[in-house]
Design a protein around this motif. Structure first.
Motif, mmCIF file in Angstrom:
data_model
loop_
_atom_site.group_PDB
_atom_site.id
_atom_site.type_symbol
_atom_site.label_atom_id
_atom_site.label_comp_id
_atom_site.label_asym_id
_atom_site.label_seq_id
_atom_site.Cartn_x
_atom_site.Cartn_y
_atom_site.Cartn_z
ATOM 1 N N LEU B 2 -26.096 36.583 61.534
ATOM 2 C CA LEU B 2 -26.956 36.375 62.488
ATOM 3 C C LEU B 2 -27.516 37.755 62.748
ATOM 4 C CD1 LEU B 2 -26.270 33.814 64.955
ATOM 5 C CD2 LEU B 2 -28.346 33.990 63.422
ATOM 6 N N ILE B 3 -26.552 38.730 62.904
ATOM 7 C CA ILE B 3 -26.908 40.161 63.149
ATOM 8 C C ILE B 3 -27.736 40.757 62.176
ATOM 9 C CG2 ILE B 3 -26.025 42.467 63.653
ATOM 10 C CD1 ILE B 3 -23.787 41.136 64.996
ATOM 11 N N LEU B 4 -27.246 40.518 60.810
ATOM 12 C CA LEU B 4 -27.712 41.101 59.624
ATOM 13 C C LEU B 4 -29.356 40.404 59.819
ATOM 14 C CD1 LEU B 4 -25.507 41.147 56.807
ATOM 15 C CD2 LEU B 4 -26.708 42.975 57.772
ATOM 16 N N MET B 8 -32.891 42.743 59.934
ATOM 17 C CA MET B 8 -33.738 42.530 58.645
ATOM 18 C C MET B 8 -35.018 42.301 59.414
ATOM 19 S SD MET B 8 -31.622 40.847 55.759
ATOM 20 C CE MET B 8 -32.884 40.159 54.897
ATOM 21 N N TRP B 9 -35.063 41.670 60.165
ATOM 22 C CA TRP B 9 -36.360 41.237 60.952
ATOM 23 C C TRP B 9 -36.994 42.281 61.584
ATOM 24 C CZ3 TRP B 9 -36.432 37.834 66.057
ATOM 25 C CH2 TRP B 9 -38.018 37.422 66.329
ATOM 26 N N ILE B 10 -36.235 43.258 62.398
ATOM 27 C CA ILE B 10 -36.422 44.410 63.091
ATOM 28 C C ILE B 10 -37.147 45.113 62.135
ATOM 29 C CG2 ILE B 10 -35.913 46.288 64.406
ATOM 30 C CD1 ILE B 10 -33.863 44.570 65.773
ATOM 31 N N ALA B 11 -36.511 45.296 60.879
ATOM 32 C CA ALA B 11 -37.055 46.449 59.934
ATOM 33 C C ALA B 11 -38.178 45.875 59.209
ATOM 34 C CB ALA B 11 -35.750 46.576 58.686
ATOM 35 N N VAL B 12 -38.643 44.451 59.127
ATOM 36 C CA VAL B 12 -39.574 43.935 58.383
ATOM 37 C C VAL B 12 -40.861 43.825 59.427
ATOM 38 C CG1 VAL B 12 -40.592 42.015 57.443
ATOM 39 C CG2 VAL B 12 -38.400 42.530 56.800
ATOM 40 N N ASP B 13 -40.450 43.672 60.678
ATOM 41 C CA ASP B 13 -41.681 43.432 61.621
ATOM 42 C C ASP B 13 -41.219 44.017 63.055
ATOM 43 O OD1 ASP B 13 -43.643 42.424 62.965
ATOM 44 O OD2 ASP B 13 -42.645 40.562 63.429
ATOM 45 N N PRO B 14 -41.714 45.284 63.193
ATOM 46 C CA PRO B 14 -41.084 46.118 64.447
ATOM 47 C C PRO B 14 -42.033 45.859 65.549
ATOM 48 C CG PRO B 14 -42.383 47.367 62.659
ATOM 49 C CD PRO B 14 -42.299 46.367 62.240
ATOM 50 N N ARG B 15 -42.841 44.854 65.686
ATOM 51 C CA ARG B 15 -43.673 44.732 66.712
ATOM 52 C C ARG B 15 -42.783 43.809 67.643
ATOM 53 N NH1 ARG B 15 -48.207 41.346 64.156
ATOM 54 N NH2 ARG B 15 -46.316 41.304 62.764
ATOM 55 N N ALA B 24 -31.770 39.002 70.214
ATOM 56 C CA ALA B 24 -30.299 39.716 70.449
ATOM 57 C C ALA B 24 -29.482 39.414 71.502
ATOM 58 C CB ALA B 24 -30.594 41.241 70.555
ATOM 59 N N GLY B 25 -29.986 39.017 72.549
ATOM 60 C CA GLY B 25 -29.276 38.361 73.809
ATOM 61 C C GLY B 25 -28.603 37.182 73.491
ATOM 62 N N MET B 26 -29.539 36.178 72.810
ATOM 63 C CA MET B 26 -28.964 35.034 72.450
ATOM 64 C C MET B 26 -27.557 34.819 71.310
ATOM 65 S SD MET B 26 -30.811 32.486 74.062
ATOM 66 C CE MET B 26 -30.485 31.216 73.228
ATOM 67 N N THR B 27 -27.904 36.120 70.477
ATOM 68 C CA THR B 27 -26.688 36.152 69.460
ATOM 69 C C THR B 27 -25.656 36.510 70.242
ATOM 70 O OG1 THR B 27 -28.611 37.025 67.973
ATOM 71 C CG2 THR B 27 -26.062 37.279 67.630
ATOM 72 N N VAL B 28 -25.768 37.616 71.233
ATOM 73 C CA VAL B 28 -24.642 38.053 71.991
ATOM 74 C C VAL B 28 -23.813 37.010 72.589
ATOM 75 C CG1 VAL B 28 -23.895 39.671 73.699
ATOM 76 C CG2 VAL B 28 -25.213 40.536 71.857
ATOM 77 N N LEU B 29 -24.577 36.255 73.161
ATOM 78 C CA LEU B 29 -24.148 35.166 74.155
ATOM 79 C C LEU B 29 -23.395 34.061 73.445
ATOM 80 C CD1 LEU B 29 -26.742 33.724 76.873
ATOM 81 C CD2 LEU B 29 -24.412 34.747 77.256
#
Lengths: 485, 137
Positions: B2-4, B8-15, B24-29
């Motif tokens: 999920l982190i990966l 990738m999502w941030i890299a592709v779409d930084p808006r 990210a919060g959901m992932t950590v939870l």
């Protein structure tokens, strides 16, 4: 056992009936139809009709060779079936593992007086691993059946002394057949196939469609749609009645001491013999509409018989009294078959209601936020009423009973089922509690058996009762300290 | 994984950084729930026993965390006893014992035993199961 025994104690390989020399090529041509059609196209394209002849000769030869390469043998302790043209295969079955013998005759087989004979073991064999003699002469079947079942039953079949008839098909049973959805499914399948073949474009240009369009313009779209729906309904009713008549007309359920014979089918005759000692119970299945007209279908719960499909069917939808009488006769316990059940209490009822109304409850605020038109709200109201009725019916049908070593559990609404399972056939118990169930003080009790669908659930019993129900049905649980709480 | 995907999502779409933060919060939870809470909870719930003292011998397990299950199978109905050791199990010196019956709904799985305990359990079970020589259906 004395059958076909050679001088030195070994047994001969037997061939299937020679009349299969006629059936095999036909089946082979049907199976290789794409090849034949391909050769037809290729032949007409190249202008050389010999391609077609070659393809036909090839398939017919393969079909004929199939007869020469297939053989079976009944040895003192096992039966063997060998087959295959290029890839030889020998299937062996120990004779004391034979649990059932069933026969099946399709139309072509029947015309030639042939019958396919299938030997069932405890395992569920599918496709290639099935021991099927395709086919032997119909008059040989009683003798083969007696020989094959002699070992496992230790009781020779008394020829000439037919057993008690438990149930016989009655024309009134046909009234339940349109209530299942098979007819509609068949109509839809036929329409789908017609579209695939390209009938749609042909239909669009035809005079029938033109006149239909004229009618639609004259009487309005609603009337046309309604009449089309009526036509489809009528066709589906006719089809399902016809199918039910053809497959269950002349159904006969007979019991000879330890054997249960089921025989049905007008065109394709099927005959099943079950070993009563493998019976672990029965299931009454009542689909909602069938139940509304007082009908039920009866399924056997047996080891070695798949509980979900058609193979476990004993009675197609028939009056519920008939199904209950037969079930009582099979399991010998009238209370289990038709006695009143103990409800699961208010917590279980609440849970049924919450679950039924959950989707409307989620949809309502979503609809309010998004803002949907008025007709959607009407739809929502209808759905809510439907869900409420479903919840009501589901909570009403919940129930269980333990009497005389039989566990009875009933649940469901659209497909309500009453499972009667012999306590002696239960080989393990599970008590499962999801988080909401733990909060509501409920538990689902699951009885594991080797028969039927393998797991039979008593849904949402009060948690403190779960183990005592299990202990009542199978006494060994009562002595176990883990099962006290 | 999920982190990966999120990187990738941030890299592709930084808006729309708040969306990324929420994901990210959901992932950590999720990671906390499945890596920290679930094993502890499971460890508190899971129990097993082969009871010989009272009544007919039986195998008993309690498993699960959100959905909990208690299962009991008499040893007279046991058909096979298997052990399974995956690479991680071997790293930690563990073994899983599966006790099957003639019903697909009746298999008992005892997870993550010490491997010498598992060996002893298997020996014990096969000894007892061999006594009753019935069909076990």
């Amino acid at each position: 056992m004395s059958l076909h025994t050679g001088a030195n104690g070994t047994t001969h390989w037997m061939r299937l009936n020679p009349r299969m020399l006629l059936v095999h090529p036909v089946h082979e041509v049907l199976r290789q139809l794409p090849l034949v059609i391909g050769s037809l196209v290729f032949g007409s394209a190249t202008g050389n009709p010999w391609w077609v002849v070659l393809a036909l000769v090839l398939t017919v030869t393969i079909g004929v060779l199939r007869w020469f390469t297939t053989g079976y043998r009944i040895a003192p302790d096992e039966i063997q079936l060998r087959s295959g043209l290029l890839q030889r295969k020998v299937l062996s079955l120990p004779r004391n593992r034979i649990r059932s013998v069933s026969t099946d005759a399709r139309l072509l087989h029947r015309l030639l007086g042939l019958t396919v004979l299938r030997v069932g073991t405890g395992q569920e064999a599918a496709g290639n691993n099935e021991f099927a003699l395709d086919a032997v002469a119909a008059e040989q079947v009683p003798r083969l059946r007696a020989i094959l079942l002699a070992d496992s039953l230790n009781a020779p079949e008394q020829a000439g002394k037919p057993g008690r008839v438990l149930a016989r098909w009655h024309p009134a049973w046909l009234r339940y057949s349109p209530l299942s959805l098979t007819g509609l499914a068949m109509v839809l399948a036929m329409v789908g196939v017609a579209y695939q073949v390209g009938a749609a474009s042909a239909l669009r240009d035809s005079r029938l469609a033109q006149s239909g369009l004229d009618l639609a313009q004259r009487y309005g779209a609603a009337a046309t749609a309604a009449s089309a729906a009526i036509v489809v309904m009528a066709a589906s009713v006719a089809l399902s009645v016809l199918r039910s008549l053809v497959s269950y007309g002349n159904l006969l359920l007979r019991r000879d001491a330890e054997l249960l014979h089921l025989e049905h089918g007008l065109l394709r005759v099927r005959e099943n013999t079950f070993d009563m000692r493998r019976l672990r119970g029965g299931t009454l299945r009542e689909a909602l509409l069938v139940r509304a007209f007082g009908g039920a279908r009866l399924d056997a719960v047996m080891t070695g018989v798949n509980g979900a499909g058609e193979s476990s069917l004993l009675l197609p939808p028939c009056p519920v009294a008939t199904a209950q009488t037969v079930l009582t006769d099979l399991i010998g316990n009238p209370d289990a078959a038709s006695g009143p059940l103990r409800g699961h209490g208010p917590a279980a009822t609440r849970r049924r209601w919450t679950r039924a109304l959950l989707i409307p409850a989620i949809l309502a605020p979503v609809g309010m936020v998004v803002g949907v038109p008025l007709w959607a709200w009407a739809l929502w109201a209808g759905m809510t009423v439907g869900c409420a009725l479903l919840g009501f019916d589901r909570s009403r049908s919940l129930g269980h009973r333990v009497s005389g070593g039989w566990l009875v559990a009933r649940s469901g609404s659209l497909e309500r089922r009453r499972d009667c399972i012999s306590g002696a056939g239960i080989i393990g118990w599970t008590v499962r509690q999801s988080w909401p169930q733990r909060r509501a003080g409920l538990a689902t009790l699951i009885a594991a058996t080797a028969a039927g669908v393998k797991r039979y659930q008593v849904i949402d019993v009060p948690a403190e009762l779960a183990w005592s129900i299990a202990a009542e049905a199978s006494p060994w649980v009562a002595h176990n300290r883990w099962a006290q709480d | 994984m999920l982190i990966l995907i999120q990187l990738m999502w941030i890299a592709v779409d930084p808006r729309g950084m708040w969306l990324h933060a929420a994901a990210a919060g959901m992932t950590v939870l999720g990671i906390v729930a499945f890596v920290v809470i679930a094993p502890l909870w499971r460890y508190r719930v899971h129990r097993w026993e082969i009871s010989l003292a009272s009544g007919p011998p039986a195998v008993y397990t309690r498993t699960g965390w959100i959905t909990q299950e208690r299962r009991i199978v008499p040893i007279s109905r046991v058909q096979t006893v298997d052990t399974y050791r995956g690479p991680l199990d071997r790293l930690f010196g563990l073994a899983n014992v599966t006790v099957t019956t003639a019903s697909s709904a009746g298999a008992v799985r005892i997870e993550a035993l010490d491997s010498d305990v598992a060996d002893r359990v298997v020996a014990q079970l096969t000894d007892i199961a061999a006594i009753g020589a019935q069909d076990a259906t």
